[in-house]
Design an enzyme around this catalytic site. Structure first.
Site, PDB file in Angstrom:
ATOM      1  N   CYS A 123      -3.788   1.260   5.709  1.00 49.73           N
ATOM      2  CA  CYS A 123      -4.681   0.087   5.693  1.00 49.73           C
ATOM      3  C   CYS A 123      -4.304  -0.956   6.748  1.00 49.73           C
ATOM      4  O   CYS A 123      -5.088  -1.860   7.020  1.00 49.73           O
ATOM      5  CB  CYS A 123      -4.697  -0.546   4.309  1.00 49.73           C
ATOM      6  SG  CYS A 123      -5.169   0.598   3.010  1.00 49.73           S
ATOM      7  N   HIS A 256      -6.761  -7.632   5.171  1.00 46.15           N
ATOM      8  CA  HIS A 256      -7.211  -6.316   4.705  1.00 46.15           C
ATOM      9  C   HIS A 256      -7.900  -6.497   3.360  1.00 46.15           C
ATOM     10  O   HIS A 256      -7.391  -7.191   2.478  1.00 46.15           O
ATOM     11  CB  HIS A 256      -6.013  -5.371   4.588  1.00 46.15           C
ATOM     12  CG  HIS A 256      -6.350  -4.133   3.819  1.00 46.15           C
ATOM     13  ND1 HIS A 256      -7.438  -3.342   4.149  1.00 46.15           N
ATOM     14  CD2 HIS A 256      -5.780  -3.563   2.721  1.00 46.15           C
ATOM     15  CE1 HIS A 256      -7.501  -2.338   3.294  1.00 46.15           C
ATOM     16  NE2 HIS A 256      -6.519  -2.450   2.413  1.00 46.15           N
ATOM     17  N   ASN A 286     -12.465  -1.027  -0.778  1.00 47.02           N
ATOM     18  CA  ASN A 286     -11.350  -0.973   0.176  1.00 47.02           C
ATOM     19  C   ASN A 286     -11.590   0.201   1.126  1.00 47.02           C
ATOM     20  O   ASN A 286     -11.525   1.359   0.712  1.00 47.02           O
ATOM     21  CB  ASN A 286     -10.052  -0.799  -0.618  1.00 47.02           C
ATOM     22  CG  ASN A 286      -8.817  -0.700   0.268  1.00 47.02           C
ATOM     23  OD1 ASN A 286      -8.921  -0.545   1.478  1.00 47.02           O
ATOM     24  ND2 ASN A 286      -7.657  -0.780  -0.358  1.00 47.02           N
TER      25      ASN A 286
HETATM   26  N1  ACO Z   1     -11.304   1.122 -15.640  1.00 46.05           N
HETATM   27  C1  ACO Z   1     -10.921   0.739 -16.851  1.00 46.05           C
HETATM   28  N2  ACO Z   1      -9.636   0.571 -17.198  1.00 46.05           N
HETATM   29  C2  ACO Z   1      -8.706   0.830 -16.263  1.00 46.05           C
HETATM   30  C3  ACO Z   1      -9.044   1.245 -14.966  1.00 46.05           C
HETATM   31  C4  ACO Z   1     -10.414   1.389 -14.672  1.00 46.05           C
HETATM   32  N3  ACO Z   1     -10.855   1.766 -13.445  1.00 46.05           N
HETATM   33  N4  ACO Z   1      -7.906   1.423 -14.247  1.00 46.05           N
HETATM   34  C5  ACO Z   1      -6.883   1.107 -15.063  1.00 46.05           C
HETATM   35  N5  ACO Z   1      -7.355   0.761 -16.294  1.00 46.05           N
HETATM   36  C6  ACO Z   1      -6.608   0.356 -17.463  1.00 46.05           C
HETATM   37  C7  ACO Z   1      -5.194   0.880 -17.453  1.00 46.05           C
HETATM   38  O1  ACO Z   1      -5.172   2.196 -17.956  1.00 46.05           O
HETATM   39  C8  ACO Z   1      -4.499  -0.108 -18.363  1.00 46.05           C
HETATM   40  O2  ACO Z   1      -4.799   0.251 -19.701  1.00 46.05           O
HETATM   41  P1  ACO Z   1      -3.665   0.126 -20.843  1.00 46.05           P
HETATM   42  O3  ACO Z   1      -3.339  -1.338 -20.888  1.00 46.05           O
HETATM   43  O4  ACO Z   1      -4.366   0.637 -22.047  1.00 46.05           O
HETATM   44  O5  ACO Z   1      -2.539   0.964 -20.359  1.00 46.05           O
HETATM   45  C9  ACO Z   1      -5.215  -1.418 -18.072  1.00 46.05           C
HETATM   46  O6  ACO Z   1      -6.451  -1.052 -17.447  1.00 46.05           O
HETATM   47  C10 ACO Z   1      -4.447  -2.322 -17.141  1.00 46.05           C
HETATM   48  O7  ACO Z   1      -3.943  -1.569 -16.035  1.00 46.05           O
HETATM   49  P2  ACO Z   1      -3.062  -2.215 -14.917  1.00 46.05           P
HETATM   50  O8  ACO Z   1      -2.681  -1.165 -13.935  1.00 46.05           O
HETATM   51  O9  ACO Z   1      -1.979  -3.012 -15.568  1.00 46.05           O
HETATM   52  O10 ACO Z   1      -4.125  -3.218 -14.264  1.00 46.05           O
HETATM   53  P3  ACO Z   1      -3.894  -4.290 -13.165  1.00 46.05           P
HETATM   54  O11 ACO Z   1      -4.287  -5.615 -13.663  1.00 46.05           O
HETATM   55  O12 ACO Z   1      -2.545  -4.157 -12.501  1.00 46.05           O
HETATM   56  O13 ACO Z   1      -5.010  -3.860 -12.112  1.00 46.05           O
HETATM   57  C11 ACO Z   1      -5.151  -2.839  -9.953  1.00 46.05           C
HETATM   58  C12 ACO Z   1      -4.916  -2.616 -11.429  1.00 46.05           C
HETATM   59  C13 ACO Z   1      -6.561  -3.360  -9.761  1.00 46.05           C
HETATM   60  C14 ACO Z   1      -5.004  -1.514  -9.213  1.00 46.05           C
HETATM   61  C15 ACO Z   1      -4.123  -3.875  -9.464  1.00 46.05           C
HETATM   62  O14 ACO Z   1      -2.811  -3.503  -9.783  1.00 46.05           O
HETATM   63  C16 ACO Z   1      -4.203  -4.111  -8.007  1.00 46.05           C
HETATM   64  O15 ACO Z   1      -5.133  -4.708  -7.509  1.00 46.05           O
HETATM   65  N6  ACO Z   1      -3.200  -3.674  -7.242  1.00 46.05           N
HETATM   66  C17 ACO Z   1      -3.228  -3.796  -5.827  1.00 46.05           C
HETATM   67  C18 ACO Z   1      -3.462  -2.491  -5.307  1.00 46.05           C
HETATM   68  C19 ACO Z   1      -4.625  -2.367  -4.394  1.00 46.05           C
HETATM   69  O16 ACO Z   1      -5.534  -3.149  -4.291  1.00 46.05           O
HETATM   70  N7  ACO Z   1      -4.530  -1.292  -3.689  1.00 46.05           N
HETATM   71  C20 ACO Z   1      -5.484  -0.931  -2.746  1.00 46.05           C
HETATM   72  C21 ACO Z   1      -4.818  -0.025  -1.826  1.00 46.05           C
HETATM   73  S1  ACO Z   1      -3.446  -0.771  -1.202  1.00 46.05           S
HETATM   74  C22 ACO Z   1      -3.858  -1.545   0.052  1.00 46.05           C
HETATM   75  O17 ACO Z   1      -4.928  -1.374   0.508  1.00 46.05           O
HETATM   76  C23 ACO Z   1      -2.883  -2.477   0.573  1.00 46.05           C
END
Ligand code: ACO
Length: 329
Positions: A123, A256, A286
């Protein structure tokens, strides 16, 4: 340009392409439900800010998307493809193992003789590519470059993994970067930390004709989130110091486009009003290396970014890699 005069590089045209059609969160959720994968528009919007993404159809290649974005940038710059002497293409989803996607784009555009190679910084790829092309132009050897970010991330997503498959989209963005007597690019800094390779990776490889390892994108979302916010803040301060500027001198920031929450947290940490952050992740998802040039193209074409304004471009992604380019548009 006079002999002995300092050479800078300047963006003279931008272009972008979004393939296929927009797939809303609701439509994606319905498709995923058929595979037994549960998600919802509410969850995706609340955690990421993403409302839709564009997904390429099987006939659309990374090189075709890259060439389309490049053509739009060439038209905006009023430059003929034959006048291009350097093509740097950032992608993690190349058409094939080799030759590079940049070479395929060079052929498709009709830019014979131009140096052409891919940059692989996930990215951060476009920001890496722009910094490399800037440095090559400043040597005086190259005069007109195309820097392209092009991706079909939909092809490396595990559509049974809801923690990743809702986040990404496909697309390509490009700029024409030309030698100039005035900046242009004011400062560029690239960094990486390979010890964090595992928090975001697609680890599979082809060996003796067989796929080995996991061919899908895997991510530790929370680890990526924390690292992204910290490095984006540090990287912004690094290029501002290099250019002798402060946060208040920035007109626009294009980070990004991974997640609206990362964009907001970064703006807050930098002390920058959110009104100065260009946001397209809600519409594009993304798109990895394509996200920054696509967002730049949107904001140039809708008139927000005006000539003479100072723009900060920031990449962060797998590697872990990150970097910033500060420029006067
Ligand atoms: N739909 C519904 N529920 C979901 C989904 C989904 N798509 N994905 C995860 N969940 C659930 C999980 O299973 C978890 O359930 P549980 O509590 O029963 O175990 C709950 O939602 C919370 O999951 P978390 O992983 O704790 O959610 P978080 O608030 O951390 O959000 C996310 C996840 C959006 C990926 C976040 O961590 C994030 O934005 N991280 C940054 C990563 C990113 O944006 N990466 C892109 C690529 S990297 C880059 O480009 C730099």
């Amino acid at each position: 340009m006079m002999a002995g005069e300092r050479i800078w590089s300047r963006i003279t045209g931008t272009g972008g392409i979004l393939p296929g059609r927009a797939v809303s969160n609701e439509e994606l959720a319905r498709q995923l439900a058929e595979r037994g994968v549960e998600t919802s528009d509410e969850w995706i919007v609340a955690r990421t800010g993403i409302r839709q993404r564009y997904l390429a159809d099987p006939s659309q290649s990374t090189s075709a998307l890259g060439a389309a974005a490049a053509r739009a940038a060439l038209a905006a710059a009023n430059v003929d493809a034959a006048a291009i002497d350097l093509i740097v293409l950032a992608t993690s989803t190349p058409d094939q193992i080799f030759p590079s996607t940049a070479c395929l784009v060079q052929d498709e555009l009709g830019a014979p003789g131009a140096a052409a190679f891919d940059v692989q910084a996930v990215c951060s790829g476009f920001v890496y590519g722009l910094a490399v092309a800037d440095a090559m132009i400043r040597t005086g050897v190259y005069r007109r470059a195309l820097v392209i970010g092009a991706e079909v991330f939909s092809r490396i997503l595990d559509w049974h993994d809801r923690t990743t498959c809702v986040l990404f989209g496909d697309g390509a963005g490009a700029v024409v970067l030309e030698a100039a007597t005035e900046p242009g690019i004011l400062a560029a800094r690239l960094r990486a930390d390979g010890s964090q390779a595992r928090i975001l990776c697609t680890a599979g490889r082809v060996v003796q004709g067989q796929l080995q390892g996991d061919p899908f994108l895997r991510m530790d979302g929370q680890a990526v989130f924390k690292l992204a916010v910290n490095v984006l803040d540090a990287s912004a301060r690094e290029v501002l110091a290099d250019a002798g500027m402060s946060v208040g001198d920035i007109d626009w920031v294009i980070p990004h486009q991974a997640n609206v929450r990362i964009l907001s947290a970064t703006a807050r940490k930098l002390g920058l009003p959110e009104s100065k952050v260009i946001v397209t992740v809600d519409q594009h998802g993304n798109t990895s290396a394509a996200s920054v040039p696509l967002a730049l193209d949107v904001a140039v074409r809708d008139g927000r970014i005006q000539p003479g304004q100072r723009v900060l471009l920031q990449g962060v992604g797998g590697g872990f890699t990150w970097g910033s380019v500060l420029l006067r548009f």
